[in-house]
Scaffold this active site. Structure first.
Site, PDB file in Angstrom:
ATOM      1  N   CYS A  44       0.844  -1.197   0.000  1.00 50.84           N
ATOM      2  CA  CYS A  44       0.000   0.000   0.000  1.00 50.84           C
ATOM      3  C   CYS A  44       0.877   1.245   0.000  1.00 50.84           C
ATOM      4  O   CYS A  44       2.098   1.177   0.131  1.00 50.84           O
ATOM      5  CB  CYS A  44      -0.940   0.004   1.209  1.00 50.84           C
ATOM      6  N   CYS A  47       3.001   1.721   3.090  1.00 53.00           N
ATOM      7  CA  CYS A  47       4.195   0.867   3.080  1.00 53.00           C
ATOM      8  C   CYS A  47       5.304   1.519   2.250  1.00 53.00           C
ATOM      9  O   CYS A  47       6.473   1.539   2.653  1.00 53.00           O
ATOM     10  CB  CYS A  47       3.864  -0.506   2.502  1.00 53.00           C
ATOM     11  N   ASP A 447      14.154  17.420 -34.208  1.00 56.96           N
ATOM     12  CA  ASP A 447      15.443  17.477 -34.881  1.00 56.96           C
ATOM     13  C   ASP A 447      15.244  16.883 -36.281  1.00 56.96           C
ATOM     14  O   ASP A 447      14.256  16.200 -36.535  1.00 56.96           O
ATOM     15  CB  ASP A 447      16.471  16.676 -34.088  1.00 56.96           C
ATOM     16  N   ASP A 627      17.892  12.960 -31.343  1.00 53.38           N
ATOM     17  CA  ASP A 627      18.663  11.719 -31.198  1.00 53.38           C
ATOM     18  C   ASP A 627      20.155  11.910 -31.031  1.00 53.38           C
ATOM     19  O   ASP A 627      20.861  10.973 -30.688  1.00 53.38           O
ATOM     20  CB  ASP A 627      18.428  10.839 -32.427  1.00 53.38           C
ATOM     21  N   ASP A 631      21.689  17.304 -29.541  1.00 53.83           N
ATOM     22  CA  ASP A 631      20.315  17.520 -29.075  1.00 53.83           C
ATOM     23  C   ASP A 631      20.182  17.376 -27.557  1.00 53.83           C
ATOM     24  O   ASP A 631      19.115  17.641 -27.003  1.00 53.83           O
ATOM     25  CB  ASP A 631      19.357  16.511 -29.727  1.00 53.83           C
TER      26      ASP A 631
END
Length: 728
Positions: A44, A47, A447, A627, A631
């Site tokens: 839960c 927990c 890109d 990629d 970038d």
């Protein structure tokens, strides 16, 4: 149309990227340990909070994240922190813990837990039906000795059944009380015990009413709710299990010309491995012998087989279809792409958005708040009726009906379901809040090279050249490793062109290739080098002594799904922007081809990041798709980011979502799924809140018996879980 052009100071991107690559490599050097612990008692939100808080206080621990689905905790700690230290920390707060082997799966333990719950559920259900039959006789008018006998028989069935079927609740509650804390199972156990004590008291006094049927039915429905919650998480967990199923336990090594079968854990980088037709790749590697076709569908979503021949790279989990292959291992164990992908799935499933913190807060406040309400209800009803039995039943109903199961499930159920759906469409959620941020996106920045395009040039005007010129160009191109030369070679060979006899072929770095054809100097390379006029088109020029230079023009092939993705985003009223470091002409051509109105050419990495930041300052919510190493800054600056699986490591680390296949079309669907997920989270939160607002007063005024309370609580949890599964 708006366009921006920035000057590029270097003609060699590799030279500019090398220092950055070295810096990233230094940063990536392991400075900490990652420890995985199995914590089977976690079930839960309270927990999760307790475990993470306890581990965070341990010396040397930097972070701890609990995965409720897999019942494990991932700990980032200093290198000198040992698993035994962390296991001791968890044992001191009442949680049994075991170290997990990095390559081990948790499916076996999870399946065992499911079978255990189902067995206890079946026993409780069978006993409930029998006791209910006895109760029907009492309700039908059985009196005096007959009624007492049925009550005692009911007690004989109920007590051992509760002792067996209620073990999950008793163990959890005792573990909490033993360490002087409360969880939501404490009031559940208290309610069951109160119902049993009241029933035994009534039976011993020959009373008219006993609640053995209610205690059993309460246990049955609590177990049913918990088992259905388990099944919900198991279904949403299917993405992780599909990845795990791809792992191969054994591999066939080639040693001194002989085949030796060994556990995959014994394979080392550089080993030669035989993979027969129909077998899965046990590790990442390069093909050294053989030709076959590879099925990558389960790993990347690509439906067509891929040709595998010497020099071709393969990944663990891919299926060898037609012929035997010998591969040289390049990555094994935790370093394989399959294992890393499985780790990313686990991270995605353990992600929790801001709503989870509200659920955690409610769960932490729940136990003391409900105990106070229950005590006040007992005192109030006892003073009002002077009937201890009635007061006890109402107190038990209050304890049961306000269980925060639905609140605790509101976010994890949706997150796991949405992550599973996107995984099946070829997208892997890495970051905990990526779905929430993705749902807000109104601007998408792409890109160009390697993202919208495949990054491999294709010759566009082969038919414009005479056979003689093609034969000369092919001979020169075969002497170069330049991407344009390789593309020209491939196109010419496919067209059946044979190379001319060219002697003394020499490659001049940065310029092109030259040689002697029939005693005449011939060149293939840059326009200025061969004496041609400058052009912004991607091209290679051929010059033959005494003749005008001729251009071989190239274009970058679109990545699969690029047009569909851009069109779908524009149709969804998203602003689409193209930012690239390529030349203005190439970027403009691609923008026009895809219908992108706003583009930026010849952009440096700093320019990309600055443009993203400028958009954010304007109030835009930006998704960046890229990629390359250039970038990385833009990916980190955007509100949310996506990288293809083929991207550089630095780009994948900086991104929130990894696109597993080569198709971009799932991007638009990901935005729609994220919006649906956010909507489901809000709905679940509203359901859980509304349930508690209505249920608590009903229980306090005495209109809900323990049986009705159990039904209501289980119904709310099931409703939240089923609402989350609508995403699938």
């Amino acid at each position: 149309m708006t366009a921006t052009m920035r000057p590029t100071p270097s003609a060699c991107p590799a030279c500019a990227a090398a220092p950055a690559s070295e810096a990233l490599a230094e940063l990536d050097a392991p400075q900490e340990a990652r420890i995985a612990l199995s914590v089977p008692a976690v079930h839960c939100a309270a927990c999760i909070s307790t475990v993470e808080r306890a581990l965070a206080k341990a010396p040397g621990v930097q972070s701890a994240r609990v995965n409720l689905t897999l019942k494990r905790v991932q700990v980032e700690a200093d290198a000198d922190v040992m698993p035994e230290d962390l296991i001791g920390v968890l044992e001191r707060v009442g949680y049994e813990a075991h170290e997990l082997d990095a390559g081990a799966l948790s499916a076996t333990q999870t399946d065992k837990s499911g079978r255990d719950l189902l067995m206890r559920l079946a026993v409780a259900g069978f006993a409930s039906m029998n006791v209910m039959l006895l109760s029907v006789s009492v309700w039908a008018g059985a009196a005096d000795a007959t009624r007492d006998m049925f009550h005692w028989i009911s007690a004989a069935i109920t007590l051992p059944t509760i002792a067996f079927s209620g073990v999950p609740f008793f163990k959890s509650a005792w573990g909490a009380l033993k360490h002087k804390r409360l969880n939501m199972d404490v009031p559940i156990v208290l309610a069951i015990v109160l119902a049993l004590v009241t029933s035994l008291w009534e039976t011993s006094l020959s009373g008219h009413h006993a609640y053995f049927d209610a205690a059993l039915t309460l246990t049955f429905f609590l177990l049913a709710g918990r088992y259905l919650d388990y099944r919900t998480r198991a279904i949403a967990r299917s993405a992780a299990e599909e990845l795990a199923a791809l792992e191969v336990p054994r591999a066939i090594l080639i040693r001194d010309g002989e085949e030796v079968q060994v556990p995959v854990s014994e394979v080392s980088v550089g080993d030669m491995i035989l993979v027969r037709p129909g077998g899965r790749m046990p590790v990442d590697g390069d093909v050294t012998e053989g030709t076959s076709e590879i099925d990558r569908s389960l790993l990347t979503g690509e439906t067509l087989p891929v040709l595998a021949e010497p020099g071709h790279g393969v990944s663990a989990g891919e299926v060898n279809l037609t012929g035997p292959l010998i591969i040289r291992a390049t990555a094994v164990g935790k370093d394989t792409s399959l294992h890393q992908m499985a780790d990313l799935v686990a991270i995605a499933e353990s992600g929790r958005s801001r709503y989870t913190s509200l659920a955690d807060s409610a769960a932490k406040l729940y136990a003391p708040g409900v105990h106070i309400l229950s005590a006040l209800s007992f005192v109030g009803w006892w003073l009002y009726t002077w009937d201890v039995r009635t007061a006890l039943n109402i107190a038990a109903a209050v304890l049961i009906i306000t269980c925060p199961c639905a609140l605790g499930l509101a976010v994890p159920a949706v997150t796991t379901a949405a992550s599973g759906r996107l995984f099946r469409k070829g997208m892997l959620i890495k970051h905990s809040t990526a779905l929430e941020r993705l749902a807000k996106v109104d601007t998408v920045v792409f890109d160009k090279t390697g993202t919208l395009t495949a990054g491999t040039p294709e010759l566009t005007n082969l038919g414009d050249h005479a056979t003689r010129d093609l034969e000369i160009a092919l001979a020169l191109a075969e002497g170069s490793s330049h991407p344009l030369s390789q593309s020209l070679t491939r196109a010419a060979r496919e067209a059946g062109v044979k190379p001319a006899r060219v002697d003394q072929i020499t490659e001049v770095p940065g310029y092109g290739t030259e040689g002697l054809w029939k005693g005449q100097r011939v060149r293939l390379g840059r326009a200025a080098w061969v004496g041609a006029s400058s052009t912004e088109m991607t091209s290679a020029w051929l010059s033959v002594a005494g003749e005008a230079p001729q251009a071989f023009t190239f274009t970058d092939r679109l990545r699969d799904g690029a047009e569909e993705a851009v069109r779908a985003l524009i149709d969804a009223d998203k602003e689409v922007i193209l930012i690239s470091g390529d030349a203005t002409r190439a970027v403009e051509d691609l923008a026009n081809r895809l219908g992108i109105q706003h583009w930026m050419a010849e952009a440096l990495p700093a320019d990309k990041a600055a443009r993203i930041q400028h958009l954010s300052q304007q109030g835009k919510h930006v998704l960046m798709v890229g990629d390359g190493l250039n970038d990385t800054a833009a990916l980190a600056a955007a509100d949310v980011s996506i990288s293809p699986a083929s991207a550089l490591d630095a780009a994948r680390v900086a991104s929130d979502i990894v696109l597993l296949g080569g198709d971009l079309s799932p991007i638009a669907d990901a935005l729609e799924t994220a919006q649906s997920a956010t909507k489901r989270i809000r709905e679940n939160f509203q359901i859980a809140t509304l349930y508690n607002v209505i249920a608590v007063p009903i229980a306090i005024i005495g209109l809900a018996t323990p049986l009705v309370a159990a039904l209501a609580m289980s119904a709310s949890s099931i409703t939240v879980s089923l609402n989350a599964l609508r995403l699938r």
